[in-house]
Design a protein around this motif. Structure first.
Motif, PDB file in Angstrom:
ATOM      1  N   HIS A 141       0.890  -1.164  -0.049  1.00 20.66           N
ATOM      2  CA  HIS A 141      -0.087   0.094  -0.056  1.00 20.66           C
ATOM      3  C   HIS A 141       0.844   1.296  -0.045  1.00 20.66           C
ATOM      4  CE1 HIS A 141      -3.851  -2.006   0.748  1.00 20.66           C
ATOM      5  NE2 HIS A 141      -3.231  -2.743   1.575  1.00 20.66           N
ATOM      6  N   GLY A 142       0.437   2.196  -0.824  1.00 19.83           N
ATOM      7  CA  GLY A 142       0.967   3.477  -0.478  1.00 19.83           C
ATOM      8  C   GLY A 142       2.670   3.802  -1.044  1.00 19.83           C
ATOM      9  N   VAL A 143       3.246   2.742  -1.738  1.00 20.77           N
ATOM     10  CA  VAL A 143       4.356   2.872  -2.449  1.00 20.77           C
ATOM     11  C   VAL A 143       4.207   4.020  -3.408  1.00 20.77           C
ATOM     12  CG1 VAL A 143       6.471   1.876  -3.084  1.00 20.77           C
ATOM     13  CG2 VAL A 143       5.338   0.847  -1.474  1.00 20.77           C
ATOM     14  N   ARG A 144       4.856   4.903  -3.380  1.00 19.73           N
ATOM     15  CA  ARG A 144       4.690   5.887  -4.532  1.00 19.73           C
ATOM     16  C   ARG A 144       6.101   6.106  -5.112  1.00 19.73           C
ATOM     17  NH1 ARG A 144       0.777  10.823  -4.165  1.00 19.73           N
ATOM     18  NH2 ARG A 144       1.197  10.793  -1.975  1.00 19.73           N
ATOM     19  N   LEU A 145       6.459   6.386  -6.442  1.00 16.06           N
ATOM     20  CA  LEU A 145       7.801   6.330  -7.081  1.00 16.06           C
ATOM     21  C   LEU A 145       7.673   7.459  -8.138  1.00 16.06           C
ATOM     22  CD1 LEU A 145       9.291   2.721  -7.166  1.00 16.06           C
ATOM     23  CD2 LEU A 145       9.951   4.308  -5.588  1.00 16.06           C
ATOM     24  N   GLU A 146       8.959   8.006  -8.325  1.00 15.11           N
ATOM     25  CA  GLU A 146       8.960   8.892  -9.322  1.00 15.11           C
ATOM     26  C   GLU A 146       9.564   7.972 -10.480  1.00 15.11           C
ATOM     27  OE1 GLU A 146      11.319  12.969  -9.997  1.00 15.11           O
ATOM     28  OE2 GLU A 146       9.596  13.187  -8.405  1.00 15.11           O
ATOM     29  N   VAL A 147       9.017   7.907 -11.459  1.00 10.76           N
ATOM     30  CA  VAL A 147       9.558   7.119 -12.737  1.00 10.76           C
ATOM     31  C   VAL A 147      10.081   7.963 -13.548  1.00 10.76           C
ATOM     32  CG1 VAL A 147       8.892   5.580 -14.456  1.00 10.76           C
ATOM     33  CG2 VAL A 147       7.920   5.447 -12.184  1.00 10.76           C
ATOM     34  N   PRO A 148      11.299   7.676 -14.216  1.00  6.95           N
ATOM     35  CA  PRO A 148      12.029   8.572 -15.092  1.00  6.95           C
ATOM     36  C   PRO A 148      11.175   8.743 -16.177  1.00  6.95           C
ATOM     37  CG  PRO A 148      13.472   6.835 -14.283  1.00  6.95           C
ATOM     38  CD  PRO A 148      12.132   6.506 -13.911  1.00  6.95           C
ATOM     39  N   GLY A 149      11.100   9.931 -16.822  1.00 10.56           N
ATOM     40  CA  GLY A 149      10.327  10.435 -18.032  1.00 10.56           C
ATOM     41  C   GLY A 149       9.078  10.944 -17.648  1.00 10.56           C
ATOM     42  N   SER A 150       8.551  11.199 -16.305  1.00 13.56           N
ATOM     43  CA  SER A 150       7.306  11.796 -15.855  1.00 13.56           C
ATOM     44  C   SER A 150       7.654  12.415 -14.459  1.00 13.56           C
ATOM     45  CB  SER A 150       6.336  10.826 -15.711  1.00 13.56           C
ATOM     46  OG  SER A 150       5.892  10.471 -14.589  1.00 13.56           O
ATOM     47  N   ARG A 151       7.077  13.625 -14.328  1.00 13.60           N
ATOM     48  CA  ARG A 151       7.488  14.135 -13.121  1.00 13.60           C
ATOM     49  C   ARG A 151       6.430  13.689 -11.960  1.00 13.60           C
ATOM     50  NH1 ARG A 151      10.883  17.397 -12.424  1.00 13.60           N
ATOM     51  NH2 ARG A 151      10.113  18.274 -10.284  1.00 13.60           N
ATOM     52  N   ALA A 152       5.319  13.151 -12.418  1.00 14.58           N
ATOM     53  CA  ALA A 152       4.418  12.951 -11.302  1.00 14.58           C
ATOM     54  C   ALA A 152       5.010  11.236 -10.763  1.00 14.58           C
ATOM     55  CB  ALA A 152       3.138  12.318 -12.103  1.00 14.58           C
ATOM     56  N   LYS A 153       4.249  11.264  -9.552  1.00 16.24           N
ATOM     57  CA  LYS A 153       4.849  10.073  -8.753  1.00 16.24           C
ATOM     58  C   LYS A 153       3.709   9.021  -9.102  1.00 16.24           C
ATOM     59  CE  LYS A 153       7.833  11.546  -5.951  1.00 16.24           C
ATOM     60  NZ  LYS A 153       8.210  12.472  -5.228  1.00 16.24           N
ATOM     61  N   GLY A 169       6.038   0.300 -17.356  1.00 11.82           N
ATOM     62  CA  GLY A 169       5.919   1.235 -16.454  1.00 11.82           C
ATOM     63  C   GLY A 169       6.354   0.921 -14.767  1.00 11.82           C
ATOM     64  N   GLY A 170       7.060  -0.111 -14.824  1.00 12.26           N
ATOM     65  CA  GLY A 170       7.563  -0.604 -13.465  1.00 12.26           C
ATOM     66  C   GLY A 170       9.154  -0.196 -13.206  1.00 12.26           C
ATOM     67  N   VAL A 171       9.638  -0.884 -12.209  1.00  6.60           N
ATOM     68  CA  VAL A 171      10.862  -0.424 -11.775  1.00  6.60           C
ATOM     69  C   VAL A 171      11.619  -1.704 -11.271  1.00  6.60           C
ATOM     70  CG1 VAL A 171      12.156   0.553  -9.811  1.00  6.60           C
ATOM     71  CG2 VAL A 171      10.716   1.912 -11.025  1.00  6.60           C
ATOM     72  N   VAL A 172      12.682  -2.137 -11.375  1.00  5.20           N
ATOM     73  CA  VAL A 172      13.436  -3.195 -10.734  1.00  5.20           C
ATOM     74  C   VAL A 172      14.564  -2.654 -10.096  1.00  5.20           C
ATOM     75  CG1 VAL A 172      14.606  -3.708 -12.898  1.00  5.20           C
ATOM     76  CG2 VAL A 172      14.640  -5.438 -11.502  1.00  5.20           C
ATOM     77  N   GLU A 173      14.765  -3.166  -8.859  1.00  3.08           N
ATOM     78  CA  GLU A 173      15.809  -2.948  -8.038  1.00  3.08           C
ATOM     79  C   GLU A 173      16.676  -3.981  -7.619  1.00  3.08           C
ATOM     80  OE1 GLU A 173      14.326   0.074  -5.810  1.00  3.08           O
ATOM     81  OE2 GLU A 173      14.256  -1.397  -4.065  1.00  3.08           O
ATOM     82  N   MET A 187       8.960  -3.756  -9.187  1.00 10.44           N
ATOM     83  CA  MET A 187       7.512  -3.091  -8.716  1.00 10.44           C
ATOM     84  C   MET A 187       6.603  -2.792  -9.957  1.00 10.44           C
ATOM     85  SD  MET A 187       9.168  -1.329  -5.307  1.00 10.44           S
ATOM     86  CE  MET A 187      10.853  -0.923  -6.063  1.00 10.44           C
ATOM     87  N   LEU A 188       5.425  -3.245  -9.747  1.00  8.94           N
ATOM     88  CA  LEU A 188       4.765  -2.907 -11.059  1.00  8.94           C
ATOM     89  C   LEU A 188       3.365  -2.126 -10.793  1.00  8.94           C
ATOM     90  CD1 LEU A 188       5.251  -6.388 -12.556  1.00  8.94           C
ATOM     91  CD2 LEU A 188       5.929  -4.154 -13.773  1.00  8.94           C
ATOM     92  N   PRO A 189       3.069  -1.485 -11.885  1.00  9.36           N
ATOM     93  CA  PRO A 189       1.619  -0.564 -11.426  1.00  9.36           C
ATOM     94  C   PRO A 189       0.379  -1.550 -11.354  1.00  9.36           C
ATOM     95  CG  PRO A 189       2.431  -0.270 -13.617  1.00  9.36           C
ATOM     96  CD  PRO A 189       3.568  -1.184 -13.056  1.00  9.36           C
ATOM     97  N   MET A 190      -0.776  -1.047 -10.742  1.00  3.81           N
ATOM     98  CA  MET A 190      -2.002  -1.776 -10.870  1.00  3.81           C
ATOM     99  C   MET A 190      -2.338  -1.683 -12.290  1.00  3.81           C
ATOM    100  SD  MET A 190      -3.581  -2.884  -8.041  1.00  3.81           S
ATOM    101  CE  MET A 190      -5.224  -2.027  -7.742  1.00  3.81           C
ATOM    102  N   GLN A 191      -3.216  -2.688 -12.692  1.00  8.66           N
ATOM    103  CA  GLN A 191      -3.535  -2.754 -14.178  1.00  8.66           C
ATOM    104  C   GLN A 191      -4.309  -1.678 -14.634  1.00  8.66           C
ATOM    105  OE1 GLN A 191      -6.589  -5.805 -15.367  1.00  8.66           O
ATOM    106  NE2 GLN A 191      -6.162  -4.706 -17.180  1.00  8.66           N
ATOM    107  N   GLU A 192      -5.310  -1.186 -14.116  1.00  9.46           N
ATOM    108  CA  GLU A 192      -6.242  -0.067 -14.454  1.00  9.46           C
ATOM    109  C   GLU A 192      -5.394   1.266 -14.578  1.00  9.46           C
ATOM    110  OE1 GLU A 192      -6.895  -1.698 -11.967  1.00  9.46           O
ATOM    111  OE2 GLU A 192      -7.264  -0.441 -10.134  1.00  9.46           O
ATOM    112  N   GLU A 193      -4.326   1.495 -13.267  1.00  8.09           N
ATOM    113  CA  GLU A 193      -3.652   2.715 -13.642  1.00  8.09           C
ATOM    114  C   GLU A 193      -2.599   2.529 -14.742  1.00  8.09           C
ATOM    115  OE1 GLU A 193      -3.188   3.603  -8.789  1.00  8.09           O
ATOM    116  OE2 GLU A 193      -1.438   2.528 -10.089  1.00  8.09           O
ATOM    117  N   ALA A 194      -2.309   1.410 -15.064  1.00  8.95           N
ATOM    118  CA  ALA A 194      -1.252   1.364 -16.129  1.00  8.95           C
ATOM    119  C   ALA A 194      -1.899   1.634 -17.600  1.00  8.95           C
ATOM    120  CB  ALA A 194      -0.778  -0.260 -16.296  1.00  8.95           C
ATOM    121  N   SER A 195      -3.093   1.271 -17.624  1.00 11.76           N
ATOM    122  CA  SER A 195      -3.695   1.397 -19.087  1.00 11.76           C
ATOM    123  C   SER A 195      -4.381   2.882 -19.182  1.00 11.76           C
ATOM    124  CB  SER A 195      -4.944   0.539 -19.092  1.00 11.76           C
ATOM    125  OG  SER A 195      -5.712   0.760 -17.998  1.00 11.76           O
ATOM    126  N   GLU A 196      -4.247   3.626 -18.314  1.00  2.50           N
ATOM    127  CA  GLU A 196      -4.554   4.987 -18.229  1.00  2.50           C
ATOM    128  C   GLU A 196      -3.987   5.816 -19.141  1.00  2.50           C
ATOM    129  OE1 GLU A 196      -4.710   6.973 -14.466  1.00  2.50           O
ATOM    130  OE2 GLU A 196      -6.346   5.799 -13.828  1.00  2.50           O
TER     131      GLU A 196
END
Ligand SMILES: Nc1ncnc2c1ncn2[C@@H]1O[C@H](COP(=O)(O)OP(=O)(O)OP(=O)(O)O)[C@@H](O)[C@H]1O
Ligand SMILES: [Mg+2]
Length: 357
Positions: free
Chosen positions: A268-280, A331-335, A348-357
């Motif tokens: 729950h609640g893990v928010r990351l800034e992903v390269p290429g977009s300023r939004a978390k 749209g995910g991240v690997v570390e 770490m991967l996004p939820m399905q409906e968010e990813a398709s937005e």
């Protein structure tokens, strides 16, 4: 043994921790927090959070959100800098006090994930440069190679025994190059067909393939969160990702008592800034592969996801580059987090409906 009291423990922590009471005023700071804000407890307590951090800081909205929802929430790479304390990038976790009507506890960690994210950026650009190269290679190398191979086969028909060995060599080497180019081709930017994928079915497939082959000497344990929602992606690509991670884990695991743990969790609640977009973005689906091998050598850790980096005599160094590329496309991240006997690759991967937005 006597345990020190809780305030002593809190003050020994290197991470800043402070409490914001229900009325919005700071009611406790540990010593690390005093250092962080470059002010004493007397100054800080009884002040409102808004008085000591910049106006509009994401921390303020985070605290409000946790006050309201009563769920622990983290945010990575938040800049809490002020002219007084300079630029400070931190990861913040805000938790509600259990069984109380108000107030939250804020703990911060400076810069760790932030630096990982920097690295992620580098991995992606590395993978991207391979994707361009892969397309060129596939085009410019595969076709002439099939011509060379065909010519060698024609020669073979009229060749004597000695020469036949040479034509065979040409065919074998041509096949080897084609196989390598095909591996590279996986990097080329084909459009992905996204579908809801059950990640546990992916891991099941990976486990079967692994146990039948390269991981027959290790024990594979599963720690799954069965309620995990589907991932948005392509089944075969996700199999490829986790096959590569499990293969590396099996190659690293102890010869005797080698163990791999496959784990899934909903964060729950893990928010990351992903390269290429300023939004978390929220990346709540976590799938990790852990092994008990010697760990990733420190000197290669910064380059781990770069193409062609390998420490293995028969490695291509394309495994992790491909993992970073596919996960990045989703749209995910690997570390990676590594110490002897405990190396974890975390996807770490996004939820399905968010990813398709
Ligand atoms: N679980 C792990 N434990 C320790 N080191 C690892 C682990 N995973 C990867 N590495 C290191 O990272 C390097 C790069 O891995 P990568 O999968 O990209 O290539 P490779 O495994 O060497 O080659 P290939 O995947 O083509 O067989 C490896 O050579 C190894 O040194
Ligand atoms: Mg590998």
């Amino acid at each position: 043994m006597m345990f020190p009291d809780q305030e002593v423990i809190l003050n020994s922590l290197v991470h800043p921790v402070f409490v914001v009471a229900a009325d919005g005023r700071i009611s406790f700071v540990n010593q690390a927090a005093e250092q962080f804000f470059a002010a004493g407890a007397n100054y800080l307590t009884a002040r409102r959070l808004g008085e000591i951090i910049p106006y509009g800081s994401p921390l303020l909205s985070l605290v409000e959100q946790v006050e309201r929802d009563r769920n622990t929430t983290s945010e990575y790479e938040v800049n809490l800098g002020t002219p007084r304390i300079g630029p400070r990038l931190v990861n913040i976790t805000v938790s509600p006090f259990p069984e109380q009507t108000g107030g939250v506890i804020v703990s911060m960690q400076e810069n760790t994930i932030a630096s990982k994210m920097d690295r992620q950026l580098v991995h992606r650009s590395a993978a991207r440069s391979v994707s361009g190269m892969a397309a060129v290679l596939a085009h410019e190398v595969k076709n002439p190679l099939s011509g060379i191979r065909g010519a060698a086969q024609l020669l073979e028909q009229n060749a004597n025994e000695d020469d036949r060995e040479l034509t065979q060599l040409i065919c074998d080497e041509a096949d080897r190059i084609v196989a390598m180019v095909e591996r590279m081709e996986m990097f080329s930017d084909k459009p992905v067909k996204r579908q809801p994928v059950n990640i546990h079915q992916v891991l099941e497939r990976v486990r079967k393939v692994a146990e039948a082959g390269f991981a027959s000497h290790v024990r594979i344990l599963e720690e799954y969160d069965p309620s995990l929602p589907p991932v948005s992606g392509e089944f075969d690509q996700l199999v490829q990702v986790f096959l590569n991670l499990v293969k590396n884990a099996a190659e690293a695991a102890e010869r005797q008592g080698g163990e791999i743990i496959l784990r899934t969790a909903f964060r729950h609640g893990v928010r990351l800034e992903v390269p290429g977009s300023r939004a978390k973005v929220k990346l709540p689906l976590e799938v990790s592969v852990q092994d008990n091998g010697a760990g990733v050598p420190e000197e290669i850790q910064p380059y781990l996801f770069d193409p062609f980096l390998t420490t293995k005599s028969d490695g291509s160094g394309l495994g992790l580059a491909l993992v970073a590329k596919i996960i990045g496309d989703l749209g995910g991240v690997v570390e990676c987090e590594s110490e002897p006997r405990k190396t974890i690759f975390r996807v770490m991967l996004p939820m399905q409906e968010e990813a398709s937005e």
